[in-house]
Design a protein around this motif. Structure first.
Motif, PDB file in Angstrom:
ATOM      1  N   UNK A 179       0.851  -1.207   0.000  1.00 31.66           N
ATOM      2  CA  UNK A 179       0.000   0.000   0.000  1.00 31.66           C
ATOM      3  C   UNK A 179       0.880   1.247   0.000  1.00 31.66           C
ATOM      4  N   UNK A 180       1.901   1.224   0.841  1.00 26.96           N
ATOM      5  CA  UNK A 180       2.785   2.387   0.948  1.00 26.96           C
ATOM      6  C   UNK A 180       3.504   2.639  -0.383  1.00 26.96           C
ATOM      7  N   UNK A 181       3.886   1.561  -1.034  1.00 23.47           N
ATOM      8  CA  UNK A 181       4.569   1.710  -2.327  1.00 23.47           C
ATOM      9  C   UNK A 181       3.615   2.327  -3.365  1.00 23.47           C
ATOM     10  N   UNK A 182       2.379   1.868  -3.382  1.00 25.34           N
ATOM     11  CA  UNK A 182       1.402   2.422  -4.332  1.00 25.34           C
ATOM     12  C   UNK A 182       1.127   3.899  -4.042  1.00 25.34           C
TER      13      UNK A 182
ATOM     14  N   UNK B 276      -0.575   2.340   9.336  1.00 25.06           N
ATOM     15  CA  UNK B 276       0.749   2.556   8.755  1.00 25.06           C
ATOM     16  C   UNK B 276       1.159   3.982   9.073  1.00 25.06           C
ATOM     17  N   UNK B 277       2.231   4.128   9.797  1.00 25.99           N
ATOM     18  CA  UNK B 277       2.731   5.452  10.187  1.00 25.99           C
ATOM     19  C   UNK B 277       1.583   6.309  10.748  1.00 25.99           C
ATOM     20  N   UNK B 278       0.698   5.693  11.513  1.00 28.66           N
ATOM     21  CA  UNK B 278      -0.386   6.423  12.166  1.00 28.66           C
ATOM     22  C   UNK B 278      -1.686   6.524  11.368  1.00 28.66           C
TER      23      UNK B 278
ATOM     24  N   UNK C  71      10.789  -0.951  -2.747  1.00 31.28           N
ATOM     25  CA  UNK C  71      10.060  -1.794  -1.785  1.00 31.28           C
ATOM     26  C   UNK C  71      10.915  -2.039  -0.538  1.00 31.28           C
ATOM     27  N   UNK C  72      12.186  -2.318  -0.754  1.00 31.67           N
ATOM     28  CA  UNK C  72      13.095  -2.585   0.373  1.00 31.67           C
ATOM     29  C   UNK C  72      13.263  -1.359   1.250  1.00 31.67           C
ATOM     30  N   UNK C  73      13.394  -0.203   0.608  1.00 35.72           N
ATOM     31  CA  UNK C  73      13.569   1.052   1.357  1.00 35.72           C
ATOM     32  C   UNK C  73      12.325   1.314   2.217  1.00 35.72           C
ATOM     33  N   UNK C  74      11.160   1.186   1.617  1.00 35.90           N
ATOM     34  CA  UNK C  74       9.916   1.465   2.352  1.00 35.90           C
ATOM     35  C   UNK C  74       9.717   0.473   3.500  1.00 35.90           C
ATOM     36  N   UNK C  75      10.067  -0.789   3.272  1.00 34.24           N
ATOM     37  CA  UNK C  75       9.888  -1.806   4.322  1.00 34.24           C
ATOM     38  C   UNK C  75      10.759  -1.485   5.531  1.00 34.24           C
TER      39      UNK C  75
ATOM     40  N   UNK D 164       4.324  -0.253  11.256  1.00 39.21           N
ATOM     41  CA  UNK D 164       3.024  -0.940  11.180  1.00 39.21           C
ATOM     42  C   UNK D 164       2.558  -1.262  12.592  1.00 39.21           C
ATOM     43  N   UNK D 165       1.312  -0.882  12.897  1.00 39.87           N
ATOM     44  CA  UNK D 165       0.763  -1.255  14.207  1.00 39.87           C
ATOM     45  C   UNK D 165      -0.611  -1.880  14.040  1.00 39.87           C
TER      46      UNK D 165
END
Ligand code: CDP
Ligand code: CDP
Length: 222
Positions: free
Chosen positions: A44-47, A80-82, A58-62, A67-68
């Motif tokens: 989702x974050x990548x999109x 994700x990030x709040x 993808x690796x950088x974002x991971x 994630x909570x």
């Protein structure tokens, strides 16, 4: 209940892992950790970036993502990030890309690291593809949950229809089979049954029957 107990549930898409894991966790008084939601969150974050997929991105974002989970009644809310992404990580767009993101070695290292920290105390039910083989190879109870692809597509289809979506069952079955293939054939932590996992074909079992069986297996291992 023995402290440190880990129940690992792995298997292909739509086998009932998250449904059963959630119910079993409730009965056992354990926490439930949905590792698929974590790979979906990275996707989702990548999109959201609007950039095309690349293993580097993808690796950088991971490595950056926070994630909570916040369990609320029967719903496991994901942030994700709040920002709440509980529904946003279940779109067809995320589902279509997630296996590619999950095959990136850096993504897996970052997620497995977080999963091990989340489960370090035990008292957890964790579901995914590599929990019994990679994340917690010493888990006290490992279950490989599966069902025929026809049955898994039928279950997923009913779920989508209940949300008011029109379902093409043939396409749904093809999509599920394709994702299973990607997950099983990737180089890092492919979907496979751990040697000491219990194989449970649930094609002809309802949710209650599967939950009872899983709880019985946990009891035997305690
Ligand atoms: O619920 P569904 O079976 O659709 O999938 P999920 O559990 O939400 O997982 C989504 C995707 O994340 C899978 O198809 C895998 O590509 C990946 N995944 C993984 O690689 N390893 C895990 N432990 C969990 C999920
Ligand atoms: O997490 P996973 O992708 O393995 O599957 P799920 O999302 O827990 O389950 C997919 C669908 O199958 C859900 O709608 C469940 O309610 C349903 N299900 C079922 O009808 N019978 C079972 N024995 C298990 C799950």
């Amino acid at each position: 209940m023995k402290k440190g107990f880990v129940l690992a549930i792995d298997g292909p898409a739509g086998a009932g892992k998250s449904t059963i894991a959630k119910l079993a966790a409730g009965k056992l008084g354990f926490a439930y950790i949905d590792t698929g939601a974590m790979y979906r969150a990275v996707t989702w974050k990548l999109l959201q970036t609007g950039e095309p997929f690349s293993p580097e991105l993808a690796g950088k974002l991971a490595n950056e993502i926070r994630i909570t989970f916040r369990p609320e009644n029967a719903i496991n809310r994901v942030f994700v990030d709040g920002t709440e992404v509980t529904d946003a990580i279940r779109t067809a767009e995320v589902t279509g890309l997630v296996s590619k993101v999950a095959a990136v070695p850096e993504v897996r290292t970052a997620m497995v690291d977080q999963q091990r920290r989340m489960g370090a105390e035990g008292g957890i039910v964790m579901d995914g593809r590599d929990i019994g083989t990679v994340v917690f190879p010493d888990a006290q109870c490992k279950i490989f949950l599966t069902a025929t692809v026809e049955e898994r597509a039928r279950r997923r289809g009913l779920e989508l229809e209940a949300k008011g979506e029109k379902v093409d069952y043939k396409k749904l079955q093809e999509d599920i089979a394709f994702r299973d293939k990607q997950d099983s054939e990737r180089e890092v932590s492919p979907l496979r049954q751990a040697e000491d996992a219990i194989y449970l074909d649930t094609s002809a079992m309802n949710i209650e029957q599967v939950t009872d069986k899983v709880l019985e297996l946990v009891k035997e291992k305690q």
